[in-house]
Design an enzyme around this catalytic site. Structure first.
Site, PDB file in Angstrom:
ATOM      1  CG  ASP A  60      -2.334   0.508   0.869  1.00 40.02           C
ATOM      2  OD1 ASP A  60      -2.432   1.382   0.001  1.00 40.02           O
ATOM      3  OD2 ASP A  60      -3.318   0.065   1.497  1.00 40.02           O
ATOM      4  CB  ILE A  79      -0.537   8.384  -7.111  1.00 43.89           C
ATOM      5  CG1 ILE A  79      -1.712   8.816  -6.226  1.00 43.89           C
ATOM      6  CG2 ILE A  79       0.548   9.455  -7.107  1.00 43.89           C
ATOM      7  CD1 ILE A  79      -1.353   8.956  -4.760  1.00 43.89           C
ATOM      8  CG  ASP A  80       4.133   8.915 -11.213  1.00 40.43           C
ATOM      9  OD1 ASP A  80       4.118   9.856 -12.020  1.00 40.43           O
ATOM     10  OD2 ASP A  80       5.131   8.193 -11.022  1.00 40.43           O
ATOM     11  CG  ASP A 116      -9.233   2.573  -1.081  1.00 35.55           C
ATOM     12  OD1 ASP A 116      -8.203   2.466  -1.769  1.00 35.55           O
ATOM     13  OD2 ASP A 116      -9.243   2.408   0.156  1.00 35.55           O
TER      14      ASP A 116
END
EC number: 3.2.1.22
Length: 655
Positions: free
Chosen positions: A153, A201-202, A220
């Site tokens: 995570d 992200i990214d 999520d």
């Protein structure tokens, strides 16, 4: 082929296609992983009894034999501090027999042992503190416990901003942290599935395949129906990256959590499966207080759909058409054995009949169409298929023995009387006089021409027979829709016809005048294809207008747009990863479409932050006339809560 949604390759030629991204290849996850995870139902409060009970249920309910074998204990299994030697350990109150014993229990059931850890200084929602470099030690620990998979995570991970629980705009890419653990796992003598959980992200589709076997495409999933639409909009630009050993993870399933209706669960499961997401059950299957309801269990056990997910071809379905105002859309993709899977989603909460035009998924005919959720099978389906679907449900179809769009064999589509042959169920994507038809004759003709009559016009067209005497070609008119018919008069019998749609005319954004807040923006070299620029700030106060010459009728527009408005914080509320676009022709009521994401580069560090990546979406528009037409690209309705800004506009093609 008819126009469809597609993504332009924005990589330099030397870098190749997204399918060819370097990937971790250790023989695992050749098909998407399947299993069960504690988080969706138990949050960060798992215990040994819960895990064992649900693992046993996987076996007892027949789920394990269908492929659901990875059993993962998510956050909450650890204690506040590491051991004196720095190694991780479990909470003995919650897991009195320990994690090695839990792994043995799972292995004895012929299941696989999954654990959870974090790339930040502590786990999401639970300890321990991880300050320091523990990747090598943790990888050794997991290997010694005979772990089979690791979900990794992204909480408490941005040092520059003081390690907040969540930061959707970190100062640096998360890639190096996941790379550290990937290398540590690779150094062990035990292969483990590595699930990269960076929340999208990214734009991880560009880097995660080299490190792990799956990557989370976005934030999520939340326990609401609207999360399905938000997730699918984020999946659109990532489907081309799916393949053996590299799977886009749409997050865990809510099937069986008593949150969605049964039709909604069917839609959820169908789309996760055909997009090749890992299928991870998030419901309580069996514990001291709860057991899964039978209807949801049967959804999870639907063998055909599991087969689509686990298909050896490993190609994700993609979005093909969307009708926002009408409330439905079509996804489809290829399967092994020449089969095709298609999903027609009913976004409205009402039961109704919906029609799939086969050319929208690249087909003209299917010998067999299997409707998964209503349990029926149709034979010899020509051009269109109609079925009833419940509110928020999905018509999920498997099509076999198919013919490509535009191909009309005479023995399937035609009837003959004397020298006259009539073909029915002819599809037109747009109203135009510029469709190209090729007539294939059964034998060489002694005549120099054939006569062609389309129901779209009262004129008869003469087509010259080729030198071989077996073919004749011409341009013909068709109306938009599937109800056209064509009659051919020839002394020789007609074997088949082939029809291709017009190429149309492209109008770049530079042909449009900006009005109000809208403005023209130049892009980096090779981006904002095919123009190199775009019009931004399209809103209720900013539009783009052009005068476009055309003929009368209903016209299909292939619109090049850009949207990288990724829903991170807003994902917990009503963020949808879409932007609202309207097209008005000659002052008529605008057609509205919510376009999905198009960005295929990082929203933080990529070229243009993903706002230079073009996608194309099709829309059918009314109100065209012969001669000049006033066309306005806008965001009508944006002030009513759709989105304040429309997508950036690159150009459009009028077919």
């Amino acid at each position: 082929m008819l126009p469809k949604i597609f993504y332009l390759s924005l990589l330099p030629a030397a870098l190749g296609h997204p399918h060819l991204q370097p990937r971790l290849d250790n023989g695992l996850a050749r098909t998407p992983q399947m299993g069960w995870n504690t988080y969706n139902h138990y949050s960060c409060s798992p215990n040994e009894t819960i895990v064992r009970s649900n693992a046993q249920a996987l076996v007892d309910l027949g789920l394990a034999s269908l492929g659901y074998r990875y059993v993962t204990t998510d956050c909450g299994w650890t204690v506040a501090d590491r051991l004196s030697d720095g190694s991780l350990t479990w909470n003995e109150t919650l897991f009195p027999e320990g994690f090695p014993a839990l792994g043995k229990y799972l292995h004895d059931l012929d299941l696989l042992f999954g654990v959870y850890q974090d790339s930040g200084i502590k786990l999401c929602g639970s300890p321990p503190d991880n300050v320091g470099n523990y990747e090598d030690q943790d990888a050794r620990t997991f290997a010694s416990w005979e772990v089979d998979s690791l979900k990794y995570d992204n909480c408490y991970s941005d040092a520059a901003t003081g390690y907040p629980n969540v930061n959707y705009e970190p100062s640096t890419s998360p890639q190096p942290r996941f790379a550290n653990m990937s290398r540590a796992l690779a150094a062990q003598n035990r292969s483990m599935v590595f699930q990269v959980c960076e929340w999208g992200i990214d734009f991880p589709a560009r880097w995660a395949p080299a490190l792990g076997h799956s990557w989370r495409i976005g934030n999520d999933i939340i326990p609401h129906w609207r999360a399905i639409y938000r997730t699918l909009n984020q999946a659109v630009p990532q489907t081309s990256f799916a393949g053996p050993g590299q799977w886009p993870d749409l997050d865990m399933l809510f099937v069986g959590n008593d949150i969605l209706s049964i039709p909604e669960e069917q839609t959820h499961f169908s789309l996760w499966a055909i997009l090749k997401s890992p299928l991870t059950i998030g419901a309580a299957l069996k514990d001291d207080e709860t057991s899964i309801n039978d209807e949801s269990l049967q959804i999870l056990k639907q063998a055909d759909i599991i087969g689509y997910n686990q298909d050896s071809l490993g190609v994700s379905a993609s979005l093909r058409r969307r009708w926002t105002e009408e409330g439905y859309e079509v996804w489809s993709g290829p399967l092994s054995g020449g089969r095709t899977v298609a999903a027609l989603i009913n976004w409205r909460n009402e039961s109704r009949d919906l029609t799939l035009d086969l050319p929208d998924i690249g087909l003209q005919y299917a010998g067999t169409v299997k409707n998964i959720w209503d349990g029926t099978t149709a034979q010899n389906v020509k051009t269109s298929y109609t079925a009833k679907v419940q509110g928020h449900g999905t018509i999920l179809l498997e099509l076999q023995d198919t013919t490509a769009s535009g191909q009309y064999p005479g023995d399937t589509f035609a009837t003959s009387t004397g020298s006259s042959t009539t073909f029915e169920s002819i599809y037109g994507v747009t109203t135009s006089f510029r469709y190209n038809i090729t007539v294939k004759l059964s034998e060489a003709s002694s005549s120099s021409d054939v006569k062609i009559q389309s129901t779209a016009s009262n004129k008869t067209i003469t087509a010259q027979v080729s030198a071989s005497g077996t073919e004749a070609s011409a341009q013909i008119p068709l109306l938009a829709g599937s109800s056209n018919s064509i009659t051919i008069v020839s002394p020789q019998s007609v074997d088949a016809i082939t029809i291709t749609p017009p190429n149309g005319t492209y109008f770049p954004n530079t042909a449009f005048t900006t009005i109000g807040d809208a403005d023209t923006v130049s892009c980096g070299a090779g981006y904002c294809q095919p123009v190199g620029s775009k019009i931004g700030n399209i809103s209720t106060n900013g539009t783009a207008r052009a005068v476009i010459p055309a003929t009368a009728g209903t016209k299909y527009l292939a619109i090049d747009y850009i949207n990288n408005d990724v829903a991170f914080d807003s994902a917990w509320d009503w963020g949808s990863n879409s932007r609202n676009l309207t097209v008005s022709v000659n002052g008529n009521k605008p057609v509205r479409i919510e376009v999905p994401l198009s960005g295929q580069h990082s929203e933080l560090f990529g070229p243009g932050k993903g706002w230079w990546d073009t996608a194309t979406i099709g829309v059918l528009t009314e109100g065209w006339k012969d001669g000049d037409n006033d066309v306005v690209i806008g965001n009508e309705g944006g002030e009513s809560g759709f989105t304040s800004y429309g997508p950036d506009f690159v150009g459009l093609r009028v077919l």
